[in-house]
Design an enzyme around this catalytic site. Structure first.
Site, mmCIF file in Angstrom:
data_model
loop_
_atom_site.group_PDB
_atom_site.id
_atom_site.type_symbol
_atom_site.label_atom_id
_atom_site.label_comp_id
_atom_site.label_asym_id
_atom_site.label_seq_id
_atom_site.Cartn_x
_atom_site.Cartn_y
_atom_site.Cartn_z
ATOM 1 C CB ILE A 171 -0.835 0.182 1.180
ATOM 2 C CG1 ILE A 171 -1.745 -1.459 1.294
ATOM 3 C CG2 ILE A 171 -2.136 1.296 0.979
ATOM 4 C CD1 ILE A 171 -2.452 -1.660 0.250
ATOM 5 C CB ALA A 254 -4.519 4.994 -10.290
ATOM 6 N N GLY A 352 26.790 2.983 -20.074
ATOM 7 C CA GLY A 352 27.991 2.028 -19.619
ATOM 8 C C GLY A 352 28.037 1.733 -18.189
ATOM 9 C CD GLU A 376 -2.707 1.559 -9.636
ATOM 10 O OE1 GLU A 376 -3.797 1.660 -10.032
ATOM 11 O OE2 GLU A 376 -2.577 2.279 -8.426
#
Lengths: 396, 260
Positions: A171, A254, A352, A376
């Protein structure tokens, strides 16, 4: 607005400004300037120390980034394209920062706005917009990730209260949250009885321990929500939530922000790799003069540009309020997360050996994007959503 | 106080510039534009003055449609209203002509203080502010480093003179101030401010509205050509012990570079 590095801006690759309003470019440019001036200098240290810059929350609120596409209640009331552009610039900084703002806005303020009572909106939204109250979103459980309907968190009615027990994990923001939007089954095993609750985290019986040892989203607070017979008043329920679809509606908000946000992460990696390639001399020439490097840069710029076109189209559909469906969001979230992760890895390679240092942004974004690829709605879940749409066959 | 601040939209300072085919200016197609850097500090200075003395801030900009973005940003930062002299015809005009037109657009407003950026990032004439003061019959102070309101309706202004001298003076209003970069921390426009900018009062004026004919605003300066600075990588290492090397360097600066 240019990148400040005196090199070509990916905005110009597709001339995106020509398709944005003054307000939209101002939102983007303002957020971009704030990120560069206020956030980027400190983020490598926060990533190393696994801390979130809580001291910047008042500034984020002052800018108006919390719940920015909500109308009223102290929110900025921007359109969805502006909101997406802001998410993009936040994630140019770090996926952890964008996650913080996404969770506060799309996963906490949005459900209160969409599913809450007017009293709940008045009580919470202005303070959340001002950053005085921080929220978190409790859906995922140890045994219920991609299948949230399998949740075991229960809410039992007892007089004028509900008694909630269960455990939520992974969460974002929970260790810092004043309130949690908790999803629980109300006295039943039926997924259709899943309802949302606003649970203040100072209630007896609730703890939000921090999750440690993450190798991704280190500049973000992640935790659990452990609830042992937490008593909340009956009016803590979000009255308009009706089953799992309500939780998924929040996720869709979201995911829209994520589809934009990861472009920012990819752009940060690209800008850094391009600048480095022009400076780094190998065999007497900058590596930018080598065909192999040019191909990597061109492929990256192309993928970012196409992703940018896609989110702009998606944002316009969302703003028009029609012909906008969850599978559109799945398509773009799935594509853009994979794109950004790929570009972060390629950019890391162009740097690199330096690319493994947190002094450069690429590996930080690369590690962060592993989470964003998965949360999500995992890449696989979005594949199945799209597969079901295309074939009519449910392959979950 | 009734405060005016002048803003100009110019190509982003990090833009990758290309010279136009006729060589007279840069190719503006495809460039991003933003408020000129000095002007950005000017907006902040104007807003701070308003916050300490009360009153209001008006933003004025001269330019084509692209100027609206800069105007909206200044409004989003906190300016109260705007005047847009909407014309594409004066982008290469001389500073005196620009000042004449700006003065005509604001002369009836009775401003106490006019804050202008010291110079624009693109043409950099460094002269619009003083010329505006002339047309508005105001005094002016250039290269302003700080300003604050003091008793008697005056402004206490620190500003730079030649040879790195700094002077602090109390100037009466009305006055035009040309502000330098870096004099304050420029605030961010809030997103709510950006959304609200469009609803603040904005007046558009054309050259015709202001009573100017084409002949009135014909530029007295013609840009003949622009060029990138020549790149030079000439470097000469001066050998020898420090004292001898220093003598050689001084001699070369006197006789070859002719800067001493």
């Amino acid at each position: 607005m240019n990148t400040g590095t005196n090199q070509v801006s990916l905005d110009d690759v597709i001339s995106i400004d020509a398709k944005l309003s003054d307000e939209e470019t101002l939102v983007r440019d303002t957020t971009r300037r704030w990120i560069r001036e206020r956030f980027l200098p400190g983020v490598p240290t926060h990533f190393e120390n696994a801390t979130f810059p809580m001291e910047l929350v008042p500034e984020i609120a002052e800018l108006g980034l919390f719940g920015a596409n909500i109308q009223g209640y102290g929110c900025a009331g921007m359109n969805n394209v502006s909101y997406g552009l802001a998410m993009q610039e936040l994630e140019y900084g770090d996926s952890g920062l964008r996650s913080f703002v996404s969770v506060q806005g799309a996963l906490c303020m949005f459900p209160i706005f969409r599913f809450g009572s007017e009293e709940q909106r008045q009580k919470y939204l202005p303070k959340m917009a001002a950053g005085e109250l921080i929220g978190c979103f409790g859906l995922t459980e140890p045994g219920a990730g991609s299948d949230p309907g399998a949740m075991t968190t229960r809410a039992t009615r007892d007089g004028n209260e509900y008694v909630i027990s269960g455990q939520k994990m992974w969460i974002t923001n929970s260790p810092a949250a004043h309130l949690a939007i908790v999803w629980a089954k109300v006295d039943s095993d039926d997924a259709s009885t899943i309802r949302g609750f606003i649970v203040d985290t100072d209630k007896a019986g609730i703890t939000c321990p921090e999750t440690h040892h993450k190798m991704s989203l280190r500049a973000s607070l992640t935790g659990e929500i452990v609830m042992d017979e937490v008593r909340v008043p009956a009016d803590a329920i979000l009255p308009e939530t009706k089953g799992l679809g309500s939780a998924l509606a929040c996720l869709n908000q979201a995911r829209f922000g994520i589809a934009w946000g990861v472009i920012g992460a990819a752009r940060a990696c690209f800008d850094e790799a391009l600048a480095y390639a022009k400076e780094r001399i190998v065999f007497d020439r900058p590596i930018a003069s080598k065909q192999l490097i040019q191909q990597q840069l061109v492929d990256s710029a192309t993928q970012i540009a196409l992703a940018q076109w896609a989110v702009l189209h998606l944002g316009r559909l969302k703003d028009e309020g029609k012909n906008f469906a969850p599978y559109h969001v799945s398509l773009v979230k799935r594509n853009n997360c994979a794109m950004a992760l790929d570009i972060a890895r390629v950019s890391r390679s162009i740097l690199g050996g330096n690319g493994i240092s947190v002094e450069f942004a690429a590996i930080r974004h690369m590690l962060n994007l592993e989470s964003v690829y998965t949360y999500e709605g995992t890449n696989e879940v979005h594949t199945l959503i799209l597969g079901r749409y295309l074939t009519g066959e449910n392959a979950f | 106080m009734k405060i005016l601040c002048c803003v100009k939209q110019v190509p982003e300072k990090d833009a990758r510039l290309r010279i136009a085919e006729d060589g007279s200016w840069i190719q503006e197609e495809g460039l991003s534009f933003a408020i000129s850097e000095c002007d950005r500090y000017g907006v902040e200075a104007a807003l701070r003055l308003k916050e300490s003395t009360g009153g209001d801030v008006t933003v004025v900009s001269l330019g084509g449609d692209r100027a609206t973005k800069g105007i909206k940003e200044a409004l989003a930062m906190g300016a109260d209203r705007a005047i847009h002299v909407n014309t594409d015809d004066l982008m290469m005009a001389d500073a005196l002509t620009i000042a004449k037109v700006l003065a005509a657009a604001v002369k009836d407003e009775g401003f106490d203080v006019v804050v202008a950026g010291q110079q624009s990032d693109d043409l950099g004439y460094n002269a619009v502010g003083p010329a505006l003061a002339h047309h508005l019959n105001m005094s002016h102070v250039q290269i302003v480093l700080s300003l604050e309101a003091v008793d008697g309706g005056k402004l206490r202004v620190r500003h730079e003179l030649d040879n790195n001298l700094i002077e602090t003076v109390d100037v009466p209003t009305p006055v035009v101030l040309g502000v330098q970069t870096g004099i304050n921390d420029v605030r961010y426009a809030s997103l709510k401010g950006i959304m609200g900018a469009a609803s603040k009062p904005q007046v558009k004026k054309t050259l015709e509205d202001l009573g100017f004919s084409a002949a009135d605003v014909a530029s007295r300066v013609q840009m003949q050509g622009v060029a990138f600075p020549e790149r030079s990588s000439q470097a000469e290492m001066i050998e020898g012990d420090p004292a001898q090397a220093a003598r050689t360097l001084v001699m070369k600066l006197k006789t070859e570079a002719k800067v001493l």
